[in-house]
Design a protein around this motif. Sequence first.
Motif, PDB file in Angstrom:
ATOM      1  N   GLU A  17     -72.180 -42.645  94.706  1.00  0.00           N
ATOM      2  CA  GLU A  17     -72.461 -42.991  96.099  1.00  0.00           C
ATOM      3  C   GLU A  17     -73.377 -44.198  96.217  1.00  0.00           C
ATOM      4  OE1 GLU A  17     -73.947 -39.597  98.144  1.00  0.00           O
ATOM      5  OE2 GLU A  17     -72.059 -38.488  98.030  1.00  0.00           O
ATOM      6  N   ASN A  18     -74.263 -44.391  95.237  1.00  0.00           N
ATOM      7  CA  ASN A  18     -75.238 -45.473  95.346  1.00  0.00           C
ATOM      8  C   ASN A  18     -75.469 -46.148  93.991  1.00  0.00           C
ATOM      9  OD1 ASN A  18     -76.355 -45.125  98.229  1.00  0.00           O
ATOM     10  ND2 ASN A  18     -76.510 -43.054  97.399  1.00  0.00           N
ATOM     11  N   TYR A  19     -75.599 -47.467  94.045  1.00  0.00           N
ATOM     12  CA  TYR A  19     -75.904 -48.253  92.856  1.00  0.00           C
ATOM     13  C   TYR A  19     -77.040 -49.228  93.164  1.00  0.00           C
ATOM     14  CZ  TYR A  19     -71.503 -46.669  90.779  1.00  0.00           C
ATOM     15  OH  TYR A  19     -70.484 -45.900  90.262  1.00  0.00           O
ATOM     16  N   ASN A  36     -79.421 -52.763  96.925  1.00  0.00           N
ATOM     17  CA  ASN A  36     -78.722 -51.498  96.741  1.00  0.00           C
ATOM     18  C   ASN A  36     -77.330 -51.592  97.354  1.00  0.00           C
ATOM     19  OD1 ASN A  36     -81.066 -50.178  95.631  1.00  0.00           O
ATOM     20  ND2 ASN A  36     -81.867 -50.038  97.715  1.00  0.00           N
ATOM     21  N   SER A  81     -74.227 -49.007  98.654  1.00  0.00           N
ATOM     22  CA  SER A  81     -73.725 -47.653  98.899  1.00  0.00           C
ATOM     23  C   SER A  81     -72.207 -47.713  99.022  1.00  0.00           C
ATOM     24  CB  SER A  81     -74.332 -47.071 100.177  1.00  0.00           C
ATOM     25  OG  SER A  81     -73.986 -47.847 101.305  1.00  0.00           O
ATOM     26  N   THR A 111     -68.507 -45.394  99.852  1.00  0.00           N
ATOM     27  CA  THR A 111     -67.798 -44.215 100.331  1.00  0.00           C
ATOM     28  C   THR A 111     -66.313 -44.436 100.091  1.00  0.00           C
ATOM     29  OG1 THR A 111     -69.459 -43.969 102.078  1.00  0.00           O
ATOM     30  CG2 THR A 111     -67.465 -42.639 102.252  1.00  0.00           C
ATOM     31  N   THR A 131     -68.269 -50.279 101.633  1.00  0.00           N
ATOM     32  CA  THR A 131     -69.487 -50.661 100.918  1.00  0.00           C
ATOM     33  C   THR A 131     -70.502 -51.249 101.893  1.00  0.00           C
ATOM     34  OG1 THR A 131     -68.863 -52.954 100.425  1.00  0.00           O
ATOM     35  CG2 THR A 131     -68.062 -51.250  98.922  1.00  0.00           C
ATOM     36  N   SER A 159     -74.511 -53.148 101.576  1.00  0.00           N
ATOM     37  CA  SER A 159     -75.644 -53.590 100.762  1.00  0.00           C
ATOM     38  C   SER A 159     -76.909 -53.614 101.611  1.00  0.00           C
ATOM     39  CB  SER A 159     -75.382 -54.984 100.178  1.00  0.00           C
ATOM     40  OG  SER A 159     -74.225 -54.981  99.373  1.00  0.00           O
ATOM     41  N   ARG A 200     -75.957 -46.808  88.269  1.00  0.00           N
ATOM     42  CA  ARG A 200     -75.956 -45.706  89.242  1.00  0.00           C
ATOM     43  C   ARG A 200     -77.384 -45.330  89.616  1.00  0.00           C
ATOM     44  NH1 ARG A 200     -73.213 -40.175  87.392  1.00  0.00           N
ATOM     45  NH2 ARG A 200     -75.123 -40.096  86.162  1.00  0.00           N
ATOM     46  N   LYS A 201     -77.577 -45.151  90.886  1.00  0.00           N
ATOM     47  CA  LYS A 201     -78.890 -44.785  91.399  1.00  0.00           C
ATOM     48  C   LYS A 201     -79.022 -43.284  91.460  1.00  0.00           C
ATOM     49  CE  LYS A 201     -82.067 -45.991  95.173  1.00  0.00           C
ATOM     50  NZ  LYS A 201     -82.172 -46.727  96.473  1.00  0.00           N
TER      51      LYS A 201
END
Length: 345
Positions: A91-93, A112, A114, A116, A129, A131, A343-344
């Motif tokens: 879901e988040n990087y 960042n 995100s 979906t 996406t 940012s 990956r976050k």
Amino acid sequence: MTNISIAGYLVRIGDTLESVARQTGISAEALKRYHNTYCSLDELIGHNLENVRKILIPPPEKIKELKENNSVISKHEMRPSRYLFKNFYAENYEVSEYFEKPGTEDLIISYNVSMTVYEFKNQGFIVKTESSGFKKNHEVPDDKISMLSLSCMKTFYPVAFIVPAQGSIFGLYDYQEMIRKLGEKSEDPENFFAGEISQDYINKFRDYFNNEKLLLEKFRSAMLYQFLFPKMEWFHKNKPWEEKLYIVQHSFLVNCLMEAEYHDESDDYIQTKLHGNTKDNCSLQELLMGRRFKQTPEEFVSGEIICEYQTDKKTRQLLKAIIRIVLKNKGKVFSTYKLILHRKN
């Protein structure tokens, strides 16, 4: 309660070959081979489960045999599927981009991303996406151009791409909706940024959005989106191949000769390493200006590309990517670009 039986498994919405195979405890490839051996011709499993109503499941004794034969899973089986699947992306990087050029101060842009992911009418996926949290050299940017750029970007986020099962961005999803949102927020940057330079920037930004083909090309030629959406076949190449890549952001595609190698030494992830060099004859000036000249250049620029992807051994999700592109002109390094995405947690 599962509806798997010796007779077969009735396919439901959202099922994938991988998700069904996990319920049996055997690999997706083994399940596919078994099914295609005994099913009718109109129910063969190909790239996905489209038009497949029921998957034939091996009997318990056969499942036991397949498990024993596959107790040591091959590196190939632990790589991502040849076709994009919904959970390939987290879901988040966190992303960092490094711009280095001899004789100038290095630039680091971090932010960042995100994501979906939605299935799209058996045509692949829609990936939204967005940012946020931009920093310039580890500080929140406060110069006028950076603030104007971020203000313009906020007017169209999130952006949605159509990504086919083979990977790589195919198109923009619902372009007209993007234009509508931009129209609603079109006055936001103008309310805060006055002056001729700011107005020229805003006008150029809007010109991109009024041309769907040009806008799509701008996204596809951005390093983040080029390597965040790899071709899934990259994870399965066994011989050298030619690939067209953007080696300068927002320029033109350059033909590169690529090779791949795979490493499974880690207990947690598979590393896919791609290495390539440019093959096309073009000059540095052509790349920087984003267009080919009519006359053949006297000096050719060379580029080296190194891509490292880490994907989870169990889930096959993208964990990390490290991209490095080195441009050389007249035998000397002109610039080095590096992108690190992870990956976050």
